[in-house]
Design a protein around this motif. Structure first.
Motif, PDB file in Angstrom:
ATOM      1  N   TYR B  33       0.827  -1.199   0.000  1.00 51.87           N
ATOM      2  CA  TYR B  33       0.000   0.000   0.000  1.00 51.87           C
ATOM      3  C   TYR B  33       0.865   1.255   0.000  1.00 51.87           C
ATOM      4  CZ  TYR B  33      -2.948  -3.517   2.347  1.00 51.87           C
ATOM      5  OH  TYR B  33      -3.623  -4.661   2.695  1.00 51.87           O
ATOM      6  N   TYR B  35       0.281   5.254   1.257  1.00 43.94           N
ATOM      7  CA  TYR B  35      -0.556   6.221   1.948  1.00 43.94           C
ATOM      8  C   TYR B  35       0.128   7.585   1.904  1.00 43.94           C
ATOM      9  CZ  TYR B  35      -3.231   2.497   4.359  1.00 43.94           C
ATOM     10  OH  TYR B  35      -4.032   1.429   4.676  1.00 43.94           O
ATOM     11  N   LEU B  45      -5.331   6.543   2.091  1.00 39.59           N
ATOM     12  CA  LEU B  45      -4.930   5.516   1.136  1.00 39.59           C
ATOM     13  C   LEU B  45      -4.813   6.109  -0.267  1.00 39.59           C
ATOM     14  CD1 LEU B  45      -4.381   2.463   0.746  1.00 39.59           C
ATOM     15  CD2 LEU B  45      -6.827   2.224   0.228  1.00 39.59           C
ATOM     16  N   LEU B  90       3.733   6.993   3.368  1.00 38.16           N
ATOM     17  CA  LEU B  90       3.908   5.749   4.090  1.00 38.16           C
ATOM     18  C   LEU B  90       3.625   4.564   3.184  1.00 38.16           C
ATOM     19  CD1 LEU B  90       1.993   6.760   7.327  1.00 38.16           C
ATOM     20  CD2 LEU B  90       4.431   6.294   7.209  1.00 38.16           C
TER      21      LEU B  90
END
Lengths: 112, 117
Positions: B33, B35, B45, B90
């Motif tokens: 993922y 972020y 997200l 992130l």
């Protein structure tokens, strides 16, 4: 859609005092709940999670949380805080398709 | 120590530059993922890769281009960014099997702090 509400944006607390951070969720299906901590200049670290089973969940660093289905809450507690617990705390609920819905966060400031 | 490694830790770039953020994990996770996090806000997200395929794009502007070269690596290519893109980026990973992944936690890196001049 599932969501969480963190009821306190800032919580000041003295060292060695107890602390409780409140989190309420909205969900009509199975609930998977998390608490994350973010120390200054770091990423998010998992404190604990609730998937099923016992409603009292113990995590790292002396934290615990209680899942209350009737009150749709997942409050985080620590009986005695340290200066090093100063951080941002996020409650999150697993949504679907890999999505986590985060609360707005609670800033905990521990004072000597 | 985090099990998700992000480089660089800090990045300053002009609006015309091209740069890339890198993320690596060796936990055997198959979902990764990106972020974006603004100060005092929760992470938002941006993208999700599942088994090296892009599965979620949260309507992110095309100046952000993700890439997943293999199951351990995730890149975010940056081009022509705006000042409002300054933030902490992130990376996270999780097991990635949709049938059993519900409730599996995401593991986060320490992020790249990006500043756009």
């Amino acid at each position: 859609a599932q969501s969480v509400t963190q009821l306190d944006s800032q919580v000041p607390v003295f060292e060695e005092a107890p602390v409780e951070l409140r989190c309420n969720y909205s969900s009509s299906v199975s609930v998977y709940l998390f608490w994350y901590v973010q120390y200054p200049n770091q990423g998010l670290q998992l404190l604990l999670k609730y998937l099923s089973g016992s409603t009292l969940v113990k995590g790292i660093n002396g934290f615990e949380a209680e899942f209350n289905k009737s009150q749709t809450s997942f409050h985080l507690r620590k009986p005695s805080v340290h200066i090093s617990d100063t951080a941002e705390y996020f409650c999150a609920v697993f949504s679907n398709d890999y999505k986590l819905s985060f609360g707005a966060g609670t800033t905990v400031t521990v004072r000597a | 120590d985090t099990e998700v490694t992000q480089t660089p830790k800090h990045l300053v770039m002009g609006m015309t530059n091209k740069k890339s953020l890198k993320c690596e994990q060796h936990m055997g996770h198959r979902a990764m993922y990106w972020y974006k996090q603004k100060a005092k806000k929760p992470p938002e997200l941006m993208f999700v890769y599942s088994y090296e395929k892009l599965s979620i794009n949260e309507s992110v502007p095309s100046r952000f281009s993700p890439e997943c070269p293999n199951s351990s690596l995730l890149n975010l290519h940056l081009h022509a960014l705006q000042p409002e893109d300054s933030a902490l980026y992130l990376c996270a990973s999780s097991r990635g099997d949709k049938t059993v992944d519900q409730g599996q936690p995401q593991h986060f890196g320490d992020g790249t702090r990006l500043s756009i001049l």
